[in-house]
Design an enzyme around this catalytic site. Structure first.
Site, PDB file in Angstrom:
ATOM      1  N   ASP A  75       0.849  -1.203   0.000  1.00  0.00           N
ATOM      2  CA  ASP A  75       0.000   0.000   0.000  1.00  0.00           C
ATOM      3  C   ASP A  75       0.871   1.233   0.000  1.00  0.00           C
ATOM      4  OD1 ASP A  75      -3.283   0.269   0.748  1.00  0.00           O
ATOM      5  OD2 ASP A  75      -2.073   2.093   0.751  1.00  0.00           O
TER       6      ASP A  75
ATOM      7  N   VAL B  86       2.356   0.685  -7.630  1.00  0.00           N
ATOM      8  CA  VAL B  86       2.220  -0.450  -8.534  1.00  0.00           C
ATOM      9  C   VAL B  86       2.967  -0.225  -9.849  1.00  0.00           C
ATOM     10  CG1 VAL B  86       0.120  -1.466  -7.621  1.00  0.00           C
ATOM     11  CG2 VAL B  86      -0.054   0.450  -9.222  1.00  0.00           C
TER      12      VAL B  86
ATOM     13  N   TYR C 180     -11.628   6.292 -15.816  1.00  0.00           N
ATOM     14  CA  TYR C 180     -11.704   5.127 -14.936  1.00  0.00           C
ATOM     15  C   TYR C 180     -12.334   3.938 -15.665  1.00  0.00           C
ATOM     16  CZ  TYR C 180     -13.064   2.465 -10.749  1.00  0.00           C
ATOM     17  OH  TYR C 180     -13.227   1.508  -9.813  1.00  0.00           O
TER      18      TYR C 180
ATOM     19  N   LYS D  77     -10.662   0.371 -16.621  1.00  0.00           N
ATOM     20  CA  LYS D  77     -11.212  -0.844 -16.014  1.00  0.00           C
ATOM     21  C   LYS D  77     -11.580  -1.887 -17.064  1.00  0.00           C
ATOM     22  CE  LYS D  77     -10.894  -0.409 -11.599  1.00  0.00           C
ATOM     23  NZ  LYS D  77      -9.796  -1.210 -10.982  1.00  0.00           N
TER      24      LYS D  77
HETATM   25  C1  NAG Z   1     -10.019  11.093 -14.599  1.00  0.00           C
HETATM   26  O1  NAG Z   1      -9.036  11.025 -13.653  1.00  0.00           O
HETATM   27  C2  NAG Z   1      -8.853  12.149 -12.817  1.00  0.00           C
HETATM   28  C3  NAG Z   1      -7.732  11.852 -11.920  1.00  0.00           C
HETATM   29  O2  NAG Z   1      -6.584  11.658 -12.596  1.00  0.00           O
HETATM   30  C4  NAG Z   1     -10.062  12.437 -12.038  1.00  0.00           C
HETATM   31  O3  NAG Z   1      -9.938  13.621 -11.291  1.00  0.00           O
HETATM   32  C5  NAG Z   1     -11.203  12.543 -12.936  1.00  0.00           C
HETATM   33  O4  NAG Z   1     -12.325  12.570 -12.176  1.00  0.00           O
HETATM   34  C6  NAG Z   1     -11.265  11.404 -13.921  1.00  0.00           C
HETATM   35  N1  NAG Z   1     -12.178  11.725 -14.934  1.00  0.00           N
HETATM   36  C7  NAG Z   1     -13.025  10.886 -15.457  1.00  0.00           C
HETATM   37  C8  NAG Z   1     -13.923  11.451 -16.487  1.00  0.00           C
HETATM   38  O5  NAG Z   1     -13.070   9.715 -15.140  1.00  0.00           O
END
Ligand code: NAG
Ligand code: NAG
Ligand code: NAG
Ligand code: NAG
Ligand code: NAG
Ligand code: NAG
Ligand code: NAG
Length: 722
Positions: free
Chosen positions: A40, A76, A164, A168
């Site tokens: 971590d 990581v 994200y 994923k």
């Molecule tokens: C993309 O990643 C950033 C962090 O690096 C985050 O602040 C943001 O919410 C993310 N945006 C989306 C659209 O997932």
């Protein structure tokens, strides 16, 4: 109880193990004997800051319970360092659980490139780096288990999470290929899609729901996936709340957009076919990229041969198991009162089997659920109350499995103009999806009221013809009443046409009340033929052809009249109440006829007694050796009784070498023999000496008793055949 699953001697790396899911994994692995590297970075969930505190706390917790653990604080992205900790401390690495992640939501419009990179780095690149560092050890020791952590946001999308969700789903792609590359080396990679409670969901969800999103309910799923006994590979497993399920990508059967290899595709072709492209009713999963390319090769072959491409556009995919098999048997009147039916009704019975007409039910289903009729008659409004099932053919190619996923492919063979109506002839072939074996082939003829008059042809060379029965009286007859709820039961096999259930729809179609499915009556008669001429053996069934002549109302009584002609059993089904034929021109072809004594048949009418089969067999033998019969030169009348009451009469007219049911056609019998049905069977089988039977009063003879002596030789020769 199975033995406790252990990890003694195994070394497990869990990234992001300072809290939440990662912590729960680490604690569970350690409690079952694993040595755990608790990684971590110590940042908060937005990825800011760093501290050794959280990893240390988990390590301490494990050690206090007597477990083995070491902390690691690397990112990581420095996966090699994490694996190095495992090797240096514990000497090996067996499992990598890629769990570390961060979450920062912002809408796509506002996202910066740096934000994209951060998310992709931690989730996708970080998992890659850590896994790649462990990979050479896995290859060398021919053992390894990898978990990649995806998310519902990746599988289904989620507002504000473009970076994200893409990262994923990237992990799913990574796992797909790692699973293939590692398979031979006993390295299995799977994706976990957990839904766990976090501070984020805390504010959004009702507390009692939120409380159940415990990491402890998810950890055992990951634990099992990583265990040496688990051979799951390349799977996506969703889990939450103490539930887990596997997730697949599926694809529709799609649609060919051009007629042949030299034709091009226009945007309008795509538009016109769009509803078929996106029709998911027969969607399936492909196990490998080879399966997909295999299908493309098939497509090219089809386009090469085809002048028109709508050949296999209509497909019905179904899977069935013993419940469907039994439901069908019940729908067509199988009963526990008839011993030869038990094998259709009880999955543990000896020789549990599918009634050979089972796949017939897919024919109307496929025609109603696909647009095949509309394709056949593009200018006609297809209205279910104006469609009649005219004729049906079905041939069985293989023993039908009692459980399978099958695909029925429909193909228009001909469209006939019958003046007032049109007849669409459709071929339907059913394949076992598991091995592409063809299980049966059939042909359904559908009459569409009011769709004729288009100057089309009236007959088809494709049509399998009905055949009228011989002119003589039926050889055997079986009677069985249908239940008033027969249609209500039969429709559960998948033919939900309201005509069979809804009084208003029936009235619109011109019937007094809802009518029984033609295929239901067909099933009744098929059973009657099988129990009479195949000793109830479904595997002797080869093919059936019928014409549906008139409707049956649920509750009416069906009489199946049968005529044997070699291995072809002609039959006609009529209503006992009105004597109206409902199925005509029908036959069942058997692979072989078995007239071994059918067991007691309580659901048949009184005309069908067990010794009927014996007389049928004697009749055949007499026909084969007329000269031997004529030597006896006498007419015998058999008066068969059950419990002392006459139930049937058979005439052995050996003057004319002819055996038939009923009294002599002309004149009187030389001798009348009255005997119980069961005693007749004993005598025929040679188990009861006729003289002894006579002396004991079991066989009563009137007329010329001496002539009956001559019968003995005839019976002797027949014994072997019975
Ligand atoms: C993309 O990643 C950033 C962090 O690096 C985050 O602040 C943001 O919410 C993310 N945006 C989306 C659209 O997932
Ligand atoms: C592992 O997964 C790959 C890809 O899905 C597959 O080809 C292979 O057969 C799997 N191995 C095992 C043992 O399941
Ligand atoms: C196409 O034609 C070839 C050769 O004529 C034949 O072997 C093949 O089975 C045909 N394919 C289809 C799908 O009809
Ligand atoms: C191929 O299809 C087009 C229409 O899409 C048709 O005009 C043409 O005759 C077809 N060619 C062959 C060889 O069947
Ligand atoms: C394809 O469909 C058309 C009508 O859309 C029909 O005329 C033709 O006979 C069909 N061809 C085959 C091979 O099913
Ligand atoms: C048949 O047997 C029954 C019962 O024994 C008897 O009443 C009847 O008369 C017999 N019929 C003939 C034609 O002998
Ligand atoms: C199955 C189906 O509807 N196919 C159609 C796809 O589009 C072409 C061209 O528009 C038609 O000819 C096909 O009938």
């Amino acid at each position: 109880m199975p033995e406790q699953l252990r990890y003694d001697g195994r070394v497990v790396v869990v990234t992001g193990a300072g809290a939440g899911l990662g912590r729960a994994y680490a604690l569970l692995f350690a409690s079952r004997g694993a040595s755990v590297v608790v990684n971590d970075l110590g940042s908060n969930r937005h990825g800011d800051g760093s501290s050794t505190a959280s990893a240390d706390a988990v390590v301490q917790e494990i050690r206090q319970s007597g477990g083995k653990a070491i902390a690691n604080y690397d990112s990581v992205l420095d996966g090699a360092k994490i694996i190095k900790t495992a090797i240096e401390t514990f000497g090996r690495i067996d499992v990598v659980v890629n769990n570390a992640g961060i979450l920062r939501d912002v809408s796509f419009m506002k996202m910066t490139e740096a934000q994209w990179d951060t998310i992709h780095n931690v989730h996708l690149k970080g998992s890659m780096k850590t896994t790649q560092a462990a990979w050479p050890y896995f290859i060398k020791q021919k053992y390894g288990r990898i978990i990649l952590t995806s998310s519902n946001s990746g599988l289904y999308g989620n507002f504000g999470q473009t970076n994200y969700s893409s990262a994923k789903l990237g992990l799913v792609g990574l796992a797909n290929t790692l699973a293939i590359e590692g398979a031979k080396k006993n390295i299995y990679t799977n994706v976990i899609v957990p839904t766990a409670g976090s501070r984020l969901t805390e504010d959004l969800l009702p507390p009692d729901f939120h409380d159940q999103l415990k990491p402890e309910l998810i950890a055992p799923v990951v634990f099992w996936l990583c265990h040496e006994n688990c051979i799951e590979n390349g799977s996506i497993i969703e889990t939450a709340l103490g539930w887990a399920g596997k997730c697949h990508l599926v694809r529709s059967s799609g649609c060919v957009l051009r007629q042949n290899l030299s034709a091009s595709v226009t945007p309008e072709n795509v538009q016109e076919n769009w509803s078929k492209v996106i029709d998911m009713t027969s969607a399936k999963r492909f196990d490998s990229i080879q399966d997909v390319t295999g299908e493309f090769f098939g497509l090219i072959e089809n386009l090469k041969n085809e002048t028109s491409s709508n050949k296999t556009d209509h497909v019905l995919r179904s899977n069935y198991n013993y419940r469907d098999v039994i439901l069908y048997a019940l729908g067509v009147g199988a009963t526990v009162q008839e011993p030869s039916n038990i094998r259709y009704l009880y999955e543990n019975a000896d020789g549990f089997a599918v009634l050979p007409t089972f796949y017939i039910s897919y024919a109307p289903m496929g025609c109603m659920s696909s647009s095949i009729l509309q394709d056949a008659l593009p200018n006609t409004q297809i209205d279910p109350t104006r469609i009649l099932h005219g004729e049906q053919y079905l041939e069985v190619c293989k023993q039908l499995p009692t459980e399978a996923t099958v695909e029925t492919r429909f193909k228009i063979q001909d469209i006939l103009d019958k003046g007032k109506g049109a007849v669409v002839i459709i071929q339907h072939d059913t394949y076992n999806v598991a091995n592409e074996e063809k299980l049966s082939t059939g042909q359904i003829s559908i009459y569409i009221i009011g769709a004729g008059g288009f100057q089309g042809k009236r007959t088809s060379t494709h049509a399998t013809s009905t055949v009228d029965p011989p002119g003589r009286k039926p050889d055997v007859t079986v009677i069985q009443q249908t239940n008033v709820d027969q249609a209500a039961l039969y429709r559960l096999n998948g033919d939900y046409n309201p005509l069979h259930m809804d009084a208003n729809v029936a009235a619109m179609a011109g019937f007094k009340r809802p009518i029984l499915h033609g295929l239901c009556s067909l099933g009744f008669s098929t059973r009657h033929v099988l129990q009479t001429y195949a000793a109830g053996d479904p595997y002797l069934f080869k093919a059936i052809k019928v014409r549906f002549a008139k409707p049956v109302l649920p509750g009416q009584t069906l009489r199946t009249d049968m005529w044997r002609n070699g291995n072809r059993i002609h039959f006609q089904t009529s209503l006992v109440e009105t004597n109206i034929p409902v199925i005509t021109g029908a036959y069942i072809d058997l692979l072989d006829v078995k007239t071994e004594i059918p067991r007691a048949n309580p659901c048949s009418g009184k005309e069908n007694v067990q010794s009927d089969a014996i007389f049928t067999t004697i009749g055949e033998q007499v026909k084969l050796n007329p000269d031997q019969a004529k030597k006896v030169n006498a007419v015998f009348l058999y008066n068969i009784t059950v419990g002392g009451k006459p139930v049937s009469e058979w005439t052995l007219d050996l003057k004319n070498a002819e055996v038939h049911k009923g009294k002599p056609k002309s004149g009187k019998a030389d001798a009348t023999l009255t005997v119980e049905d069961t005693d007749m069977i004993e005598i025929a089988l040679g188990k009861l000496n006729p003289q002894l039977a006579f002396m004991r009063g079991k066989l009563k003879i009137t007329g010329n008793i001496m002539l009956t002596q001559k019968l003995k030789t005839l019976m002797e020769t027949n014994k072997a055949k019975l």
